[in-house]
Design an enzyme around this catalytic site. Structure first.
Site, PDB file in Angstrom:
ATOM      1  N   GLU A 177      17.164   4.814   1.202  1.00  0.00           N
ATOM      2  CA  GLU A 177      16.628   5.288   2.467  1.00  0.00           C
ATOM      3  C   GLU A 177      17.252   4.693   3.498  1.00  0.00           C
ATOM      4  O   GLU A 177      17.816   5.350   4.761  1.00  0.00           O
ATOM      5  CB  GLU A 177      15.144   5.120   2.588  1.00  0.00           C
ATOM      6  CG  GLU A 177      14.607   5.952   1.476  1.00  0.00           C
ATOM      7  CD  GLU A 177      14.144   5.169   0.258  1.00  0.00           C
ATOM      8  OE1 GLU A 177      13.616   6.207  -0.731  1.00  0.00           O
ATOM      9  OE2 GLU A 177      14.429   4.169   0.000  1.00  0.00           O
ATOM     10  N   HIS A 183       1.275   5.029  -0.854  1.00  0.00           N
ATOM     11  CA  HIS A 183       1.671   6.496  -1.031  1.00  0.00           C
ATOM     12  C   HIS A 183       0.640   7.230   0.208  1.00  0.00           C
ATOM     13  O   HIS A 183       0.701   8.233   0.376  1.00  0.00           O
ATOM     14  CB  HIS A 183       1.702   7.156  -2.321  1.00  0.00           C
ATOM     15  CG  HIS A 183       2.779   6.779  -3.287  1.00  0.00           C
ATOM     16  ND1 HIS A 183       2.697   5.361  -3.743  1.00  0.00           N
ATOM     17  CD2 HIS A 183       3.716   7.296  -3.637  1.00  0.00           C
ATOM     18  CE1 HIS A 183       3.822   5.329  -4.543  1.00  0.00           C
ATOM     19  NE2 HIS A 183       4.385   6.489  -4.454  1.00  0.00           N
TER      20      HIS A 183
END
Length: 321
Positions: free
Chosen positions: A58, A128
């Site tokens: 990322e 998450h």
């Protein structure tokens, strides 16, 4: 009247902007496959030269997007997990965000960061389930949290067209939402423009993202007790202080419901500004996750940490007393 889902609204915004402006491209992991649904079918129409699957790094592709934007492209970067923001915060906040200022306005960085599935995912645990929009608002990055499909469409259009970096958070609990709307009514929604979802005279409730429909349900349920005004700020930075100020000054009472952590969260800023500037009759009440909250795996504990309708009812009754 046709129905538009939240996911379809985001997908349509991407399609429309890619058709309108050939500089718009999409970067991210598995975006050509449309794993989250937001980019589904885009590669079939626009090709893998504009819908580009990135390696599992990322930090690398966020930096690549900054360079592409400086070079004249308008990249949209999709992050499958909002917690990935912590990995790329340096690239966003310290590089993309500051580049225009540090070049004296000679360069701009028109990149959009898209965070689908933000917030609790009902059992996806600590890494998450974050909802870190307050973090980007804190450093001054334009940040939107759309609460309806039409706003998801309109705010994403405005984000992509901005000359500066913009983050758009799509909450998990709205991804399945739908709205009846004519295609002709879909349009860009200006960043920094709040929406008065329900008018009222006794209490102002400011709700963010998936908490907006919850606030509307509570306002309807308590209609016999109080006239409750519900405001969706739409963008947590910049904030539409004019709209919020008019409402809070008129009602004199404020409740903020915000799915970020209490310490330095968005709700704290709304409450503090209201106390300083808007002449409250009673102290404001804010509902949020607890300080330093990390969402656990157990569903009962997950739900216990999140602001909800029951807490909002109690907060509204508290400011009325």
């Amino acid at each position: 009247m046709p129905s538009l889902s939240y996911v379809a609204a985001v997908n349509r915004a991407l399609r429309d902007e890619m058709a309108r402006d050939e500089r718009v491209c999409v970067l991210g992991e598995d975006v050509s496959q449309g794993i989250t649904g937001l980019t589904k079918g885009l590669a079939d129409v626009y090709g893998t030269g504009r819908v580009v699957d990135m390696p599992l790094s990322e930090q690398a592709f966020t930096s690549l997007a900054t360079g592409a934007a400086i070079a004249g492209q308008r990249p949209v970067v999709e992050f499958q997990i909002p917690s990935l923001l912590y990995l790329v915060f340096e690239q966003i906040a310290n590089q993309a965000h500051k580049f225009s200022l540090m070049t004296g306005g000679q360069a701009s960085v028109p990149v959009t960061y898209l965070f689908p599935g933000s917030g609790s995912r009902s059992g996806m645990a600590g890494q998450h389930s974050d909802h870190p929009y307050s973090l980007l608002a804190h450093v001054g990055i334009k940040t939107a949290v759309p609460a309806t499909p039409s706003d998801a469409y309109g705010l994403l259009l405005s984000a992509i067209r901005e000359p500066d970096p913009v983050a758009v958070f799509a909450p998990t609990l709205l991804m399945g939402a739908s709205e009846e709307i004519d295609d002709g009514d879909l349009e860009a929604v200006p960043l920094g423009s709040a929406r008065v979802c329900r008018e009222g005279t006794d209490v102002t409730v400011v709700a963010v993202g998936h908490l907006v429909p919850i606030a509307l349900q509570v306002a309807a349920a308590l209609a016999g007790e109080a006239s409750i005004e519900v405001i969706d700020p739409r963008t947590v930075y910049p904030v539409d202080w004019e709209t919020l100020g008019k409402s809070i000054t008129r009602t004199g009472r404020l409740v903020v419901i915000d799915d970020s952590n209490r310490m330095c969260g968005f709700g704290s800023e709304i409450a503090a500004t209201a106390v300083e500037e808007f002449g409250l009759t009673v102290p404001p009440v804010r509902l949020s996750r607890p300080d330093g909250a990390v969402i656990p795996y157990a569903l009962n504990l997950d739900h216990a940490l999140l602001p909800d309708a029951g807490g909002l009812v109690g907060a509204i009754r508290a400011v009325l007393r």
